[in-house]
Write a protein that holds these residues in place. Structure first.
Motif, mmCIF file in Angstrom:
data_model
loop_
_atom_site.group_PDB
_atom_site.id
_atom_site.type_symbol
_atom_site.label_atom_id
_atom_site.label_comp_id
_atom_site.label_asym_id
_atom_site.label_seq_id
_atom_site.Cartn_x
_atom_site.Cartn_y
_atom_site.Cartn_z
ATOM 1 N N ASP A 333 0.809 -1.217 0.000
ATOM 2 C CA ASP A 333 0.000 0.000 0.000
ATOM 3 C C ASP A 333 0.846 1.273 0.000
ATOM 4 O OD1 ASP A 333 -2.238 -1.510 -0.089
ATOM 5 O OD2 ASP A 333 -2.747 -1.300 2.032
ATOM 6 N N ASN A 334 2.051 1.192 0.550
ATOM 7 C CA ASN A 334 2.913 2.384 0.616
ATOM 8 C C ASN A 334 4.148 2.236 -0.276
ATOM 9 O OD1 ASN A 334 4.105 0.395 2.125
ATOM 10 N ND2 ASN A 334 4.910 1.812 3.680
ATOM 11 N N TRP A 335 4.012 1.525 -1.375
ATOM 12 C CA TRP A 335 5.155 1.213 -2.222
ATOM 13 C C TRP A 335 5.864 2.475 -2.732
ATOM 14 C CZ3 TRP A 335 5.246 2.957 -7.254
ATOM 15 C CH2 TRP A 335 4.032 3.379 -7.804
ATOM 16 N N THR A 359 -5.753 0.777 -9.809
ATOM 17 C CA THR A 359 -5.170 -0.562 -9.701
ATOM 18 C C THR A 359 -6.271 -1.612 -9.802
ATOM 19 O OG1 THR A 359 -5.378 -0.692 -7.285
ATOM 20 C CG2 THR A 359 -3.365 0.298 -8.176
ATOM 21 N N GLU A 475 -9.329 -0.323 -7.327
ATOM 22 C CA GLU A 475 -9.012 0.683 -6.324
ATOM 23 C C GLU A 475 -8.384 1.903 -6.997
ATOM 24 O OE1 GLU A 475 -8.129 -1.692 -2.223
ATOM 25 O OE2 GLU A 475 -6.508 -1.661 -3.689
ATOM 26 N N LEU A 477 -5.944 5.454 -5.978
ATOM 27 C CA LEU A 477 -5.153 6.157 -4.961
ATOM 28 C C LEU A 477 -5.722 7.563 -4.797
ATOM 29 C CD1 LEU A 477 -2.618 5.717 -3.155
ATOM 30 C CD2 LEU A 477 -1.343 7.015 -4.874
ATOM 31 N N SER A 481 -3.789 7.231 -0.215
ATOM 32 C CA SER A 481 -4.227 5.906 0.238
ATOM 33 C C SER A 481 -5.201 5.323 -0.777
ATOM 34 C CB SER A 481 -4.897 5.987 1.618
ATOM 35 O OG SER A 481 -6.035 6.826 1.558
ATOM 36 N N TYR A 482 -5.232 3.989 -0.844
ATOM 37 C CA TYR A 482 -6.075 3.307 -1.819
ATOM 38 C C TYR A 482 -7.521 3.216 -1.308
ATOM 39 C CZ TYR A 482 -1.964 1.925 -4.517
ATOM 40 O OH TYR A 482 -0.833 1.939 -5.288
#
Length: 896
Positions: A333-335, A359, A475, A477, A481-482
Motif C-alpha cells: 500500500d505504501n510502495w 489498480t 481501487e 489512490l 491511500s487506496y
C-alpha cells in the motif's frame, strides 16, 4: 423403529465387533450351528442355496455353511467378504467386522509448504476441510469417498518431479493431480497428458498456463494474471476511452499479459496507439510516451521498477488531470513511499506523481455475505479455517489463496459427481479409471469445463483455456491511500460501482484532445413564459366554448352558426397545445421519445389549423357563395343548410388527416442533429466544444413542407380574398361573418410571415421558437376575442339570455331582438303610409263629389240607357276604394 433397534441390538456384536476382540465364541452360538447374521448398513448377505423365505423361517445355519457379504451401488465390502460357520457355533473372522463403505477416489496433491511461495501452509488445511464437507454430503458422490495423498513440493520443479513420479507409479491410482505454484504446475500439467490425467491447480497465475495446445488438461481456480485485462477493458469502455498506451518490464509474465490485452482491446474497438518496454531503465520509454501525447497508460512492472517509472513520470510531468495510469494491485500500500536508492525523487514528488492512478486486483474471497454451495459464507469459512491453522493467518503462507484451494475440491467433486451419474443420471464407474482410460478423462474434462457454482471465493467458472473467471477489485489512490471504487465480475460482465472515484480535473480525462458535444437547448425562461400564455389561451378557449354551448338556445347565438364557432375554439386549443411539444428538446426528453414529440407537433398544429381556420374559412366561403349570386340564386339565401357547412369543414380536416397520415407512414419525422463549428473554451485548450442542435426532420422534408405550405398558403390567400369580397354583405344567417373576416386577416398575415421566418431562423432555437409560438398564441387570442367577446358583451349588456319561450312568457310577444327592431321599422312605415292614405282619402272624397256632380249633369242631358240583355255591366271607370287599412305588416286595398 425403536422396537426394531431393540430387537437387532443383541446381534450387533456379530458384525460390528471391533478389531482386537479375538476369536471368542459369539453369543447365542450352539452346537446345532451358527445363528444367522444380519447384513451391514448399505449392504446384504447372500445365503447360498436358500431362498429369502427359507432364510426368514430359520434361526441357525449348519456347520461349514458359508455366507457372502454384498454392498449396494458402487460401495465395496471392507473386512471379510465370506464367513464360514465353525463347529463351535461361531463364524470365522468375527474379530474383524464387515462394512459397506464408499469406494475411495484418490487425489494426488503437491503443497508448497516452504520455498518461494509457501502457499501449502494454509491451502492444505483448506483442502482437508473441503474433503470433509464433500464426503459428508449424501447428494454428491454418494458411492465414492475422496481421499488425499500429498507431498511437499517446496515450490521447486526438481523436487516436484520426484514426487510426481511417486504419485504416478505407486498405488493407488490417482484420478487427478493438484499442484500449487506456477513453476510446478507447468511441469505437472505438461507431463499429465501422457497419463490421461486432469490437473487442477489452486495457486498458479502464469498466463503461459492458458495455452491449451501445450496444457490440454489443465484447470485452475486461481485466476490468470490476464484476468486484469477484462477489467481494464471494461473501465476503458465505461469512461469512453478508445486510445491507450502501454509500458512494460521485459519479462515473460508481463509480455504475455500485454499480448492478451492487445487482443482484447482490439475486439472492443480500442486501439493501443503506443507500446513501450524496458529492461531496467524506464527513462527513454517515459519520454516517448510524453512525446506521443499518451493519456491513458497501462503499466506492467514489478514494484521496484514501478518506483523508477514514476520518478521519470514526475520529471516529464506525465501526471495530473490529463493522465490516468493503470497499475497492478498487488504492490504494498505504501510502495511509493519506500526509500529506494536507485531513484532521485522525494517522497512528496512520488506521492504527487502517483495520485489518482487505478489498480486492479483479483478477489479471492467473496465480498458478498451469501452462502456458497457448501452452505458457508466467506466469513464463516475464514473463521473455520483460522481455527485449523497452527499460526496467525498473517504469518501463514497462502492464507489469501486458501478459498481457491477449498473451491478447487468442490469443483472436482461436482465434476466427478456429474461424470459418475450423480443425481440419477447414468454415468461411468470411477473405479474403472486407469492411466490408459482416456474415455473417463474426457468425460471428467467436459464436466470440469462446464463447472459453474457459488464458492467461498465467489462464482466459480472456467474459461476456454481452463482458467478461473473471478471478480476483480478496482481501487484508486486518493489522497495517498487506496480506496475501493468497484468490483468487476467478468463471468457475468457485471461492474459493481461504488461511485467513489475522484478525479483531479473533476471528471475522467480524455484519451486525446477532447471534443465535447453540447446541445443547444431552448431557453427555459422563454419556454415557461410562452407555455403560461398558451395555458391561459387554452383556458380562454374553454371559457368561450362553454359560453357558446350554454347560450346555444339564444337566437343571436344561433344565427352565428355556433357549432362552427365551437370548432374554432377547439382548433385554437389544439394549436395552443402544440406550443408545448414545440418547446420540448433533449433537455426534457430522451432520444427514444423524440419521434413522438415530432409527430405531436405536426398533428396538433395541423389539426388545430384545420379546425380553427377551416371553420372560419367555411363561413366566409358560404357567405360569399350565397350572397354574391345573381338574382336567380336568391333562393339560396333563404335555405342555408348547416350540414353543408359541416361537410366543408370535414373536407378540409380530412385532407389534412390524409396528408399527415401519408407523411407519417411514408416518411416519418425523426430526430436529426445539426452540427456547428467547434468552439474553443478559454479556460482549457485541451478541450474543444462541438455545438449541436436537435431538429424534427424526415428524408424528404422540403417536399412535404412544400406540399403542406403550398396548400395552406393558397387557403390563407383565398380566405383573405373572400373576407374582402364579403365585407359589405349583411346577412342574418351568419351574423358574425365580419368578425370572421377580421380573424382570417389576422391568422393569414401572421402565418404568411411566420412560416418563412422560422425556416430562416431554424438554426437559432430561441428565435425560431419565439416566432412560431407567439404567432400561434397571438392568432389564437385574437381569433377567440374577435369571435366570442362581442357576443358575450351583447348578451351581458342587453340581457338577452332567455330562450324564445321564456321571452314570450315575460313580454307576451314571441319576437326576439331582431323581430322587435324589424317591427319598429314597419310601424314607422305604417304611420307614414297612414298619413299618406289620409291625404289620399281626402282627395278621393273630393273626386267623388265632383264625379257625382258630373253624373247628375249628364243624366239631365241624356236619358238612362236601358239594361243590356246579356247582363253585362256598363263600362266605365272603377269605383274608388272605399278605404285603406294597415295591419302593421302590409297595406290592403278594400273595395266595396
Amino acid at each position: 423403529m425403536l422396537l426394531l433397534l431393540l430387537l437387532l441390538l443383541p446381534l450387533a456384536p456379530l458384525f460390528l465387533r471391533p478389531p482386537g476382540a479375538g476369536g471368542a465364541q459369539a453369543p447365542n452360538a450352539t452346537s446345532e450351528g451358527c445363528q444367522i447374521i444380519h447384513p451391514p448398513w448399505e449392504g446384504g448377505i447372500r445365503y447360498r442355496g436358500l431362498t429369502r423365505d427359507q432364510v426368514k423361517a430359520i434361526n441357525f445355519l449348519p456347520v461349514d455353511y458359508e455366507i457372502e457379504y454384498v454392498c449396494r451401488g458402487e460401495r465395496e465390502v471392507v473386512g471379510p467378504k465370506v464367513r464360514k460357520c465353525l463347529a463351535n457355533g461361531s463364524w470365522t473372522d468375527m474379530d474383524t467386522p464387515s462394512r459397506c463403505e464408499r469406494r475411495a477416489v484418490y487425489i494426488g496433491a503437491l503443497f508448497p509448504m516452504s520455498g518461494g511461495w509457501p502457499g501449502g501452509q494454509a491451502c492444505q488445511p483448506a483442502v482437508e476441510m473441503a474433503l470433509e464437507d464433500v464426503n459428508s454430503r449424501r447428494d454428491i458422490l454418494p458411492d465414492y469417498e475422496l481421499k488425499l495423498i500429498h507431498h511437499d513440493s517446496k515450490c521447486d520443479p526438481g523436487q516436484a518431479t520426484k514426487y510426481l513420479y511417486e504419485l504416478l507409479y505407486n498405488d493407488p491410482i490417482k484420478i487427478i493431480l493438484m499442484p500449487g505454484c506456477s513453476s510446478v504446475s507447468t511441469l505437472v500439467a505438461e507431463a499429465a497428458r501422457m497419463w490421461n490425467l486432469i490437473v487442477l491447480s489452486y495457486g498458479s497465475s502464469s498466463p503461459a498456463l492458458s495455452n491449451r495446445q501445450r496444457f490440454p488438461t489443465f484447470f485452475r481456480t486461481h485466476p490468470s494474471a490476464t484476468l486484469h485485462n477484462p477489467t481494464r477493458v471494461k473501465l476503458f469502455e465505461k469512461w469512453g476511452w478508445k486510445k491507450i498506451a502501454t509500458i512494460q518490464q521485459t519479462t515473460e509474465v508481463f509480455t504475455s499479459t500485454l499480448d492478451d490485452l492487445e487482443e482484447r482491446v482490439k475486439e472492443a474497438g480500442i486501439e493501443i496507439t503506443f507500446r513501450q518496454s524496458f529492461f531496467s531503465d524506464p527513462a527513454v520509454p517515459v519520454k516517448n510516451l510524453k512525446r506521443q501525447d499518451a493519456r491513458i497508460i497501462v503499466g506492467l512492472f514489478y514494484e521496484t521498477e514501478a518506483r523508477k517509472v514514476f520518478c521519470e513520470v514526475y520529471k516529464e510531468r506525465l501526471f495530473g488531470k490529463k493522465y490516468v495510469w493503470f497499475l497492478i494491485g498487488w504492490y504494498a500500500d505504501n510502495w511509493f513511499k519506500i526509500y529506494d536508492p536507485s531513484i532521485n525523487c522525494t517522497v512528496d514528488e512520488m506521492t504527487e506523481a502517483v495520485e489518482g492512478h487505478i489498480t486492479t486486483e483479483i478477489v479471492m474471497l467473496n465480498p458478498a455475505n451469501t452462502r456458497s454451495i457448501s452452505n458457508m459464507t466467506s466469513q464463516e469459512f475464514v473463521e473455520k479455517l483460522t481455527k485449523r491453522l497452527k499460526r496467525h493467518p498473517e504469518e501463514t503462507g497462502g492464507f489469501q489463496e486458501a478459498p481457491l484451494a477449498y473451491d478447487a475440491i468442490w469443483a472436482l467433486a461436482l465434476a466427478l459427481n456429474k461424470t459418475s451419474g450423480g443425481g440419477g443420471r447414468s454415468g461411468v464407474r470411477l473405479e474403472d479409471f486407469n492411466y490408459n482410460n482416456q474415455t473417463i478423462t474426457d468425460q471428467i474434462y467436459r464436466a470440469m469445463n462446464s463447472s459453474s457454482f457459488e464458492g467461498v471465493s465467489g462464482h466459480v467458472v472456467f474459461d476456454a483455456s481452463g482458467s478461473r473467471m473471478a471478480w476483480t477489485l478496482i481501487e484508486q489512490l486518493q489522497g495517498g491511500s487506496y480506496k475501493k471504487i468497484g468490483y468487476y465480475d467478468s463471468t457475468k460482465d457485471d461492474l459493481s460501482w461504488s461511485k467513489t472515484d475522484k478525479w483531479i480535473g473533476g471528471s475522467p480525462p480524455a484519451d486525446q484532445t477532447l471534443v465535447i458535444k453540447t446541445f443547444r437547448f431552448l431557453s427555459q425562461k422563454l419556454f415557461i413564459s410562452v407555455s403560461v400564455l398558451s395555458s391561459l389561451g387554452i383556458v380562454l378557449a374553454v371559457v368561450c366554448l362553454s359560453f357558446n354551448i350554454y347560450n346555444s338556445h339564444v337566437r343571436y347565438i344561433q344565427n352565428s352558426q355556433p357549432n362552427l364557432n365551437n370548432l374554432t375554439a377547439v382548433g385554437c386549443s389544439l394549436a395552443l397545445a402544440a406550443v408545448f411539444p414545440l418547446g420540448l428538446d433533449g433537455y426534457h426528453i430522451g432520444r427514444s421519445q423524440f419521434p413522438f414529440v415530432c409527430q405531436a407537433r405536426l398533428w396538433l398544429l395541423g389539426l388545430g389549423f384545420s379546425l380553427g381556420y377551416g371553420s372560419m374559412f367555411t363561413k366566409i366561403w358560404w357567405v360569399h357563395t350565397v350572397f354574391t349570386k345573381k338574382e336567380e340564386k336568391k333562393e339560396w339565401r333563404k335555405t342555408l343548410e348547416p350540414w353543408k357547412l359541416y361537410a366543408t369543414v370535414g373536407l378540409l380536416v380530412g385532407m389534412d388527416v390524409l396528408t399527415l397520415a401519408i407523411w407519417q407512414i411514408v416518411d416519418p419525422l425523426h430526430r436529426t442533429i445539426e452540427t456547428f463549428a467547434k468552439e474553443e473554451p478559454k479556460e482549457d485548450i485541451d478541450v474543444s466544444i462541438l455545438p449541436q442542435l436537435e431538429h424534427c426532420s424526415s428524408k424528404k422534408m422540403n417536399t412535404w413542407l412544400g406540399i403542406f405550405y403550398g396548400y395552406k398558403g393558397l387557403l390563407l390567400l383565398l380566405g383573405i380574398f373572400l373576407a374582402y369580397e364579403t365585407k359589405s354583405v349583411s346577412t342574418e344567417k351568419i351574423n358574425d361573418h365580419r368578425a370572421v373576416g377580421m380573424a382570417i386577416y389576422n391568422v393569414a398575415v401572421l402565418c404568411l410571415i411566420t412560416a418563412p421566418v422560422t425556416m430562416i431562423l431554424s438554426s437559432q432555437q430561441d428565435a425560431a421558437f419565439a416566432f412560431a409560438s407567439l404567432a400561434i398564441v397571438f392568432s389564437s387570442y385574437i381569433t377567440l376575442v374577435v369571435l366570442f367577446v362581442p357576443k358575450m358583451r351583447r348578451l351581458i349588456t342587453r340581457g338577452e339570455w332567455q330562450s324564445e319561450a321564456q321571452d314570450t312568457m315575460k313580454t307576451g310577444s314571441s319576437t326576439n331582438n331582431n323581430e322587435e327592431e324589424k317591427s319598429r321599422l314597419l310601424e314607422k312605415e305604417n304611420r307614414e303610409l297612414e298619413k299618406i292614405i289620409a291625404e289620399k282619402e281626402e282627395r278621393v272624397s273630393e273626386l267623388r263629389h265632383q264625379l257625382q256632380s258630373r253624373q247628375q249633369l249628364r243624366s239631365r242631358r241624356h236619358p238612362p240607357t236601358p239594361p243590356d240583355p246579356s247582363g253585362a255591366l256598363p263600362r266605365g271607370p272603377p269605383e274608388p276604394p272605399d278605404r285603406l287599412s294597415c295591419d302593421g305588416s302590409r297595406v290592403h286595398l278594400l273595395y266595396k
